[in-house]
Design a protein around this motif. Sequence first.
Motif, PDB file in Angstrom:
ATOM      1  N   SER A   1      43.867 110.313  34.317  1.00 61.40           N
ATOM      2  CA  SER A   1      42.485 109.817  34.403  1.00 61.40           C
ATOM      3  C   SER A   1      42.393 108.538  35.237  1.00 61.40           C
ATOM      4  CB  SER A   1      41.894 109.605  33.014  1.00 61.40           C
ATOM      5  OG  SER A   1      42.588 108.599  32.332  1.00 61.40           O
ATOM      6  N   ASP A   2      43.455 107.730  35.231  1.00 64.05           N
ATOM      7  CA  ASP A   2      43.416 106.532  36.083  1.00 64.05           C
ATOM      8  C   ASP A   2      43.299 106.932  37.555  1.00 64.05           C
ATOM      9  OD1 ASP A   2      43.565 104.670  34.038  1.00 64.05           O
ATOM     10  OD2 ASP A   2      45.755 104.624  34.043  1.00 64.05           O
ATOM     11  N   LEU A   3      44.177 107.847  37.983  1.00 63.59           N
ATOM     12  CA  LEU A   3      44.128 108.304  39.382  1.00 63.59           C
ATOM     13  C   LEU A   3      42.767 108.910  39.714  1.00 63.59           C
ATOM     14  CD1 LEU A   3      47.398 110.095  40.599  1.00 63.59           C
ATOM     15  CD2 LEU A   3      46.286 108.062  41.538  1.00 63.59           C
ATOM     16  N   LEU A   4      42.243 109.704  38.783  1.00 58.18           N
ATOM     17  CA  LEU A   4      40.929 110.323  39.008  1.00 58.18           C
ATOM     18  C   LEU A   4      39.839 109.273  39.198  1.00 58.18           C
ATOM     19  CD1 LEU A   4      41.026 113.308  36.487  1.00 58.18           C
ATOM     20  CD2 LEU A   4      40.607 113.502  38.943  1.00 58.18           C
TER      21      LEU A   4
ATOM     22  N   TYR B   1      55.072 103.298  42.510  1.00 54.50           N
ATOM     23  CA  TYR B   1      56.461 103.648  42.835  1.00 54.50           C
ATOM     24  C   TYR B   1      56.512 104.933  43.646  1.00 54.50           C
ATOM     25  CZ  TYR B   1      58.611 100.105  39.790  1.00 54.50           C
ATOM     26  OH  TYR B   1      59.037  98.932  39.234  1.00 54.50           O
ATOM     27  N   TYR B   2      55.722 105.916  43.252  1.00 57.24           N
ATOM     28  CA  TYR B   2      55.729 107.191  43.960  1.00 57.24           C
ATOM     29  C   TYR B   2      55.275 107.012  45.413  1.00 57.24           C
ATOM     30  CZ  TYR B   2      54.947 112.004  45.252  1.00 57.24           C
ATOM     31  OH  TYR B   2      54.999 113.199  45.904  1.00 57.24           O
ATOM     32  N   ILE B   3      54.213 106.252  45.590  1.00 60.07           N
ATOM     33  CA  ILE B   3      53.662 106.043  46.935  1.00 60.07           C
ATOM     34  C   ILE B   3      54.685 105.342  47.827  1.00 60.07           C
ATOM     35  CG2 ILE B   3      51.904 104.708  48.202  1.00 60.07           C
ATOM     36  CD1 ILE B   3      50.020 105.327  45.752  1.00 60.07           C
ATOM     37  N   GLU B   4      55.386 104.346  47.231  1.00 63.94           N
ATOM     38  CA  GLU B   4      56.387 103.618  48.018  1.00 63.94           C
ATOM     39  C   GLU B   4      57.520 104.529  48.497  1.00 63.94           C
ATOM     40  OE1 GLU B   4      57.567 100.247  45.636  1.00 63.94           O
ATOM     41  OE2 GLU B   4      55.507  99.469  45.626  1.00 63.94           O
ATOM     42  N   SER B   5      57.896 105.498  47.638  1.00 66.64           N
ATOM     43  CA  SER B   5      59.037 106.342  48.010  1.00 66.64           C
ATOM     44  C   SER B   5      58.616 107.651  48.686  1.00 66.64           C
ATOM     45  CB  SER B   5      59.901 106.631  46.774  1.00 66.64           C
ATOM     46  OG  SER B   5      59.095 107.109  45.724  1.00 66.64           O
ATOM     47  N   HIS B   6      57.308 107.936  48.706  1.00 62.13           N
ATOM     48  CA  HIS B   6      56.829 109.168  49.351  1.00 62.13           C
ATOM     49  C   HIS B   6      55.635 108.880  50.252  1.00 62.13           C
ATOM     50  CE1 HIS B   6      58.940 110.437  45.693  1.00 62.13           C
ATOM     51  NE2 HIS B   6      59.218 111.572  46.322  1.00 62.13           N
ATOM     52  N   PRO B   7      55.827 107.974  51.246  1.00 64.98           N
ATOM     53  CA  PRO B   7      54.670 107.595  52.082  1.00 64.98           C
ATOM     54  C   PRO B   7      54.131 108.757  52.907  1.00 64.98           C
ATOM     55  CG  PRO B   7      56.716 106.711  52.993  1.00 64.98           C
ATOM     56  CD  PRO B   7      57.069 107.306  51.659  1.00 64.98           C
TER      57      PRO B   7
ATOM     58  N   ALA C   1      45.751 116.499  40.450  1.00 69.65           N
ATOM     59  CA  ALA C   1      46.642 117.277  39.592  1.00 69.65           C
ATOM     60  C   ALA C   1      47.998 117.468  40.282  1.00 69.65           C
ATOM     61  CB  ALA C   1      46.014 118.636  39.271  1.00 69.65           C
ATOM     62  N   ARG C   2      47.969 117.739  41.586  1.00 72.81           N
ATOM     63  CA  ARG C   2      49.226 117.874  42.347  1.00 72.81           C
ATOM     64  C   ARG C   2      50.011 116.571  42.316  1.00 72.81           C
ATOM     65  NH1 ARG C   2      46.613 120.678  46.599  1.00 72.81           N
ATOM     66  NH2 ARG C   2      46.479 118.758  47.819  1.00 72.81           N
ATOM     67  N   LEU C   3      49.296 115.458  42.525  1.00 74.57           N
ATOM     68  CA  LEU C   3      49.953 114.147  42.544  1.00 74.57           C
ATOM     69  C   LEU C   3      50.544 113.800  41.179  1.00 74.57           C
ATOM     70  CD1 LEU C   3      47.891 111.597  44.693  1.00 74.57           C
ATOM     71  CD2 LEU C   3      50.368 111.912  44.709  1.00 74.57           C
ATOM     72  N   VAL C   4      49.803 114.101  40.120  1.00 77.97           N
ATOM     73  CA  VAL C   4      50.309 113.818  38.771  1.00 77.97           C
ATOM     74  C   VAL C   4      51.609 114.591  38.554  1.00 77.97           C
ATOM     75  CG1 VAL C   4      49.885 114.184  36.298  1.00 77.97           C
ATOM     76  CG2 VAL C   4      48.091 113.216  37.746  1.00 77.97           C
ATOM     77  N   ASP C   5      51.614 115.857  38.920  1.00 82.72           N
ATOM     78  CA  ASP C   5      52.843 116.652  38.786  1.00 82.72           C
ATOM     79  C   ASP C   5      53.974 116.045  39.610  1.00 82.72           C
ATOM     80  OD1 ASP C   5      51.724 118.404  37.025  1.00 82.72           O
ATOM     81  OD2 ASP C   5      51.176 119.898  38.552  1.00 82.72           O
ATOM     82  N   ALA C   6      53.642 115.612  40.843  1.00 82.13           N
ATOM     83  CA  ALA C   6      54.666 115.045  41.720  1.00 82.13           C
ATOM     84  C   ALA C   6      55.223 113.749  41.136  1.00 82.13           C
ATOM     85  CB  ALA C   6      54.085 114.793  43.111  1.00 82.13           C
ATOM     86  N   VAL C   7      54.326 112.906  40.584  1.00 87.30           N
ATOM     87  CA  VAL C   7      54.779 111.642  39.980  1.00 87.30           C
ATOM     88  C   VAL C   7      55.694 111.932  38.792  1.00 87.30           C
ATOM     89  CG1 VAL C   7      54.023 109.579  38.718  1.00 87.30           C
ATOM     90  CG2 VAL C   7      52.788 110.285  40.773  1.00 87.30           C
ATOM     91  N   ARG C   8      55.293 112.887  37.936  1.00 90.71           N
ATOM     92  CA  ARG C   8      56.102 113.234  36.759  1.00 90.71           C
ATOM     93  C   ARG C   8      57.470 113.765  37.158  1.00 90.71           C
ATOM     94  NH1 ARG C   8      51.974 115.404  32.209  1.00 90.71           N
ATOM     95  NH2 ARG C   8      53.850 116.251  31.268  1.00 90.71           N
TER      96      ARG C   8
END
Lengths: 324, 324
Positions: B231-234, B244-250, B270-277
Amino acid sequence: MKILSKVNFVTPVQTQIKLVEDRMRAQADERHPDLRAALEHLLSAGGKRVRPTIVLLVGSMLGGDSERLVTLSAAVEMLHTATLVHDDLIDGALLRRGTPTLNARWSPAATVLTGDFVFARAAKLAAETESIPVMQHFAETLAIIVNGELTQMFSSRGIANRENYYQRIYAKTASLFETCAYTAALISNTDDETCELMRQFGYDIGMAFQIVDDILDFTSNEGTIGKPVGSDLLNGLITLPALYYIESHPDDPDVGELAEGGYADPQRVARLVDAVRASDSIRQARGEASRFVDKALAALAAFPAGNEREALIELAHYITDREL
Amino acid sequence: MKILSKVNFVTPVQTQIKLVEDRMRAQADERHPDLRAALEHLLSAGGKRVRPTIVLLVGSMLGGDSERLVTLSAAVEMLHTATLVHDDLIDGALLRRGTPTLNARWSPAATVLTGDFVFARAAKLAAETESIPVMQHFAETLAIIVNGELTQMFSSRGIANRENYYQRIYAKTASLFETCAYTAALISNTDDETCELMRQFGYDIGMAFQIVDDILDFTSNEGTIGKPVGSDLLNGLITLPALYYIESHPDDPDVGELAEGGYADPQRVARLVDAVRASDSIRQARGEASRFVDKALAALAAFPAGNEREALIELAHYITDREL
């Protein structure tokens, strides 16, 4: 009616009022630019700074420290400003004193938070007086004001009740006037009896102030007060002039309809406003305001003559005589 | 991961927590019945009373007066409650901890005013500690919280910025935790160095607390946290796991789209949440929370062993281990 210059009572504290305004403006320094802009907007809308004037005059009369009095004045005016921000939001008011309200330009969310920020700054300024009783009175006054608004919100409209009216105007207005005069005396290290006299003075001019506001809602024209004449009645709020009219005209069918929702009918309200204006009710309400002012003046009689006392006497007269 | 009982840390202050709740409930006595009902509703919604627990444990560890600590605890929890009331109104949230929010049942106007009343009572309780510095910290903390919310409101969504993130979670959460531990030390008449250590302790567990909340927004299921996962991302809020994810997956195209409004696309989120997890980001964020907890524990090391210190250590561990 005595003719009075409208600004005379400010003369002894003019320099300090400027310091109070600077102090208020400085409260959003180092904060978000939009918040600074909002505070600037709120403060530029002005008003007569009656509350700081009471603090400064009472405190100076009692020999209080000027810097602490400036701090206390900024605290009471910030508290007053915060309540106005939330009031305007709740009422959906778009103008106050001819200037757009914050909620006319901002989202409700930003307006709620800006009001909260101004509360926080009022509390910070009150704490800077370094007086525990001042803090306690501040917190209690805010609770009284808010409880009064909630009570009004939950009360049945169109019901005439003198006791309810006095409670309402105490919560809405007189409680903060009382706190101004009382806390100014408190931080001036005077005796309990003097503090009590000043509390009484603040209470009395506060009650008179609100009664006169309620009279102006009947007697002014829309251009002067910036809202429709009779707006209280249209909102189902029975104020003192209407209460006197209702007591002396129980058989007026418009009166009978008030409690049944008749206040929502603009034609009925317009008829009632005309009837109240034509009746003796306005004079009676003025008389009641004058009685409060007389009590306020009696509280001042105990103090030696001087610039501040004369200015407080003028202020008390101004409160009943303004814009009538 | 160490397995901890979730309530152990409350044991030394269980009796006092009950007194804190009684004290909070009493704040609407003699007020309008609807206001009393609203306060009862807010308090029955409960929560873990983490903030009062910190006040009571820190104060007891330092030999503070139990009655003043109960007053201070009630003050911090009322301040926290007031900010939640206005937050839920602003966010339009209908549930908090599975209980309907005030604004789900009341008008916005009544909700604004009830929040104001709870602020007023928090200020009154703070004043009852009879400590000027406590009052000042209280007022400053409220200003920090509100300024943080306004800054968040006016900030561009979907922008990743570590500095901004730490400022935001300090304002939102750590500032009040810091005030809890610091003011508890202050009224316990301890030395400046101890107050500073406790301030640091409160700050560190507050930062850890919010980082863990932000992790849970990715790792929980909707049933547990009562809001949609991610919900934060949304809402366009980039929290530590996403940073952290953004830094390592620019080069992830979903990352590139975030600043362009991609956060508003549920499928992308939803894709990003899965990728972060699935990435190492959750572990990295947990590591950061643990570093804050380690600093908090280091601040406690200076104090002699005892029930309160052990409970504070457990509390610090609980903060990182809860519901993960």
